[in-house]
Design an enzyme around this catalytic site. Structure first.
Site, PDB file in Angstrom:
ATOM      1  N   HIS A 185      80.430  17.076  33.467  1.00  0.00           N
ATOM      2  CA  HIS A 185      81.110  15.813  33.766  1.00  0.00           C
ATOM      3  C   HIS A 185      80.624  15.308  35.134  1.00  0.00           C
ATOM      4  O   HIS A 185      80.279  16.117  35.995  1.00  0.00           O
ATOM      5  CB  HIS A 185      82.632  16.080  33.771  1.00  0.00           C
ATOM      6  N   VAL A 187      81.852  14.414  37.923  1.00  0.00           N
ATOM      7  CA  VAL A 187      82.373  14.954  39.188  1.00  0.00           C
ATOM      8  C   VAL A 187      81.937  16.397  39.430  1.00  0.00           C
ATOM      9  O   VAL A 187      82.107  16.909  40.525  1.00  0.00           O
ATOM     10  CB  VAL A 187      83.921  14.889  39.294  1.00  0.00           C
ATOM     11  N   LYS A 188      81.381  17.050  38.417  1.00  0.00           N
ATOM     12  CA  LYS A 188      81.032  18.471  38.567  1.00  0.00           C
ATOM     13  C   LYS A 188      79.701  18.617  39.319  1.00  0.00           C
ATOM     14  O   LYS A 188      79.211  17.654  39.884  1.00  0.00           O
ATOM     15  CB  LYS A 188      81.010  19.140  37.183  1.00  0.00           C
ATOM     16  N   ILE A 189      79.120  19.797  39.324  1.00  0.00           N
ATOM     17  CA  ILE A 189      77.990  20.084  40.221  1.00  0.00           C
ATOM     18  C   ILE A 189      76.720  19.336  39.796  1.00  0.00           C
ATOM     19  O   ILE A 189      76.046  18.728  40.614  1.00  0.00           O
ATOM     20  CB  ILE A 189      77.716  21.612  40.276  1.00  0.00           C
TER      21      ILE A 189
END
Ligand SMILES: *Cc1c(COP(=O)(O)O)cnc(C)c1O
Length: 388
Positions: A185, A187-189
């Protein structure tokens, strides 16, 4: 507004996606296995199955491990709802294990106690889902030891932790688990817009997850019960369409080239927050020496006042100043859907205390020092206003 998390997209990412748009395959083409190999190679896992979300990955991981009605899945109450919902999708029952007060991860000590009680009661979990909250690994060696004693399987929800390490090895190598799941997603890394992956060292589990991601169908003649002709494929399981597209895989592959850089940058931001927040009345994240966090989140704790309104006031003060703070997470057992299953506030007190005080500060690789200074100044003001 400075967001709490945000993707970082380069011209190389754009070019990689455009190249797929002009190619023969928008989906089910060569980019997906390439992305799978890149992530598996980085993590030291033998197999990787790319899917359209971490939620889908958790679902097919549970199915591959034969979770079904009458079975029990345990996870942390401090996680995104998907870590628990995957058990319910399979018709299993879900329960939670309280967290460690320093790492906020599922506590191996609490797990040991709950397992001993469950054994006496005759109902042990089939699957435990440790969640590497904020990107810091759970105490996987201890959880793995318990799995040998009590016979449960382990799915690591490493949605926050791609690029992190545990005891010097990459999260995702499944040394202490059956399957590890990542989320991509935005917002993830690293991101594929929506997307996820399930990694394993077990070829049979990988083969089942590959089938489950695409309708339970196999095209491998060696696995079929009959052969009508060259057109023939066979549905053997009830699967889904959980496939990742080649557009997304190309983006992921391009992002993978910067994974280590991103995690290193997140560590720099965290270290700078640690220094800048040292004189403010907040608890900064504690890092267990066994881990190297991917630092998906930087969570501070604001001690609650007598009226239990202080965290909310600090949160509102930050939002009013254009700081996109967030709270990770509302304990899953206190969600109305879970309360209707019988959970009540007070069931997991360490998780609930954490929830009362937690605020996630903005953290993303392109964050500048000026952005960070604005966050810290706003936090100082909001704390000053919030009173006790
Ligand atoms: C983001 C997240 C998920 C779900 O990921 P999706 O890719 O959005 O399905 C699951 N578990 C945790 C801990 C997460 O943070």
């Amino acid at each position: 507004m400075i967001p709490y998390g945000r993707q970082h997209i380069t011209q190389a990412d754009v070019d990689a996606v455009v190249e797929v748009l002009r190619s023969d395959f928008l989906t089910q083409g060569p980019a997906v296995p390439r992305f799978e190999q890149a992530v598996a190679g980085h993590c030291g896992a033998a197999h990787a199955v790319a899917v359209n979300s971490a939620t889908s990955a958790l679902h097919i991981a549970c199915l591959a491990l034969d979770l079904g009605p009458g079975d029990l899945l345990w996870t942390s109450p401090v996680t995104f709802v998907a870590s628990a919902n995957c058990g319910l999708y399979c018709g299993a029952d879900v329960d939670f294990v309280d967290i460690d007060p320093r790492t906020y991860n599922l506590s191996a000590g609490a797990l040991a106690q709950k397992l001993a009680a469950a054994e006496r009661a005759g109902r042990l979990p089939k699957i435990v889902v440790p969640v590497h909250l904020t990107g810091q690994s759970c105490d996987m060696a201890a959880i793995h030891e318990l799995s040998k004693r009590y016979g449960f399987r382990i799915i690591e929800d490493a949605s926050h932790a791609v690029g992190g390490r545990y005891r010097g090895e990459p999260v995702g190598n499944c040394r202490y688990s059956d399957i590890t799941v990542f989320s991509f997603h935005p917002v993830k890394i690293i991101t594929t817009a929506e997307g996820g992956m399930a990694l394993t060292q077990d070829a049979a589990l990988a083969a089942r997850m590959e089938m489950l991601r695409s309708h339970g169908i196999t095209r491998d003649a060696a696995k079929m019960t009959r052969m009508d002709g060259p057109w023939y494929y066979e549905q053997q399981l009830l699967g889904f369409n959980y496939r990742l597209t080649d557009l997304q895989a190309a983006l992921g592959l391009s992002q993978m080239l910067r994974l280590d850089e991103y995690v290193a940058r997140r560590h720099e931001i965290a270290a700078r927050y640690d220094a800048l927040l040292a004189d403010l009345p907040v608890t900064t994240p504690w890092q267990h020496p066994d881990g190297y966090s991917a630092f998906h989140l930087y969570v501070i704790r604001v001690e609650e006042g007598a009226e239990n309104e202080r965290r909310r006031r600090v949160f509102e003060g930050l939002r009013a100043r254009g700081i996109g703070v967030n709270v990770h997470y509302i304990p899953v057992h206190t969600q109305p859907y879970y309360e209707q299953l019988g959970f009540v506030p007070g069931d997991f007190p360490v998780a609930e205390d954490y929830y009362a005080e937690a605020i996630s500060l903005p953290m993303y690789p392109a964050m500048t020092e000026a952005d960070q200074d604005r966050v810290v100044a706003a936090l100082g003001e909001a704390l000053g206003e919030a009173g006790t």
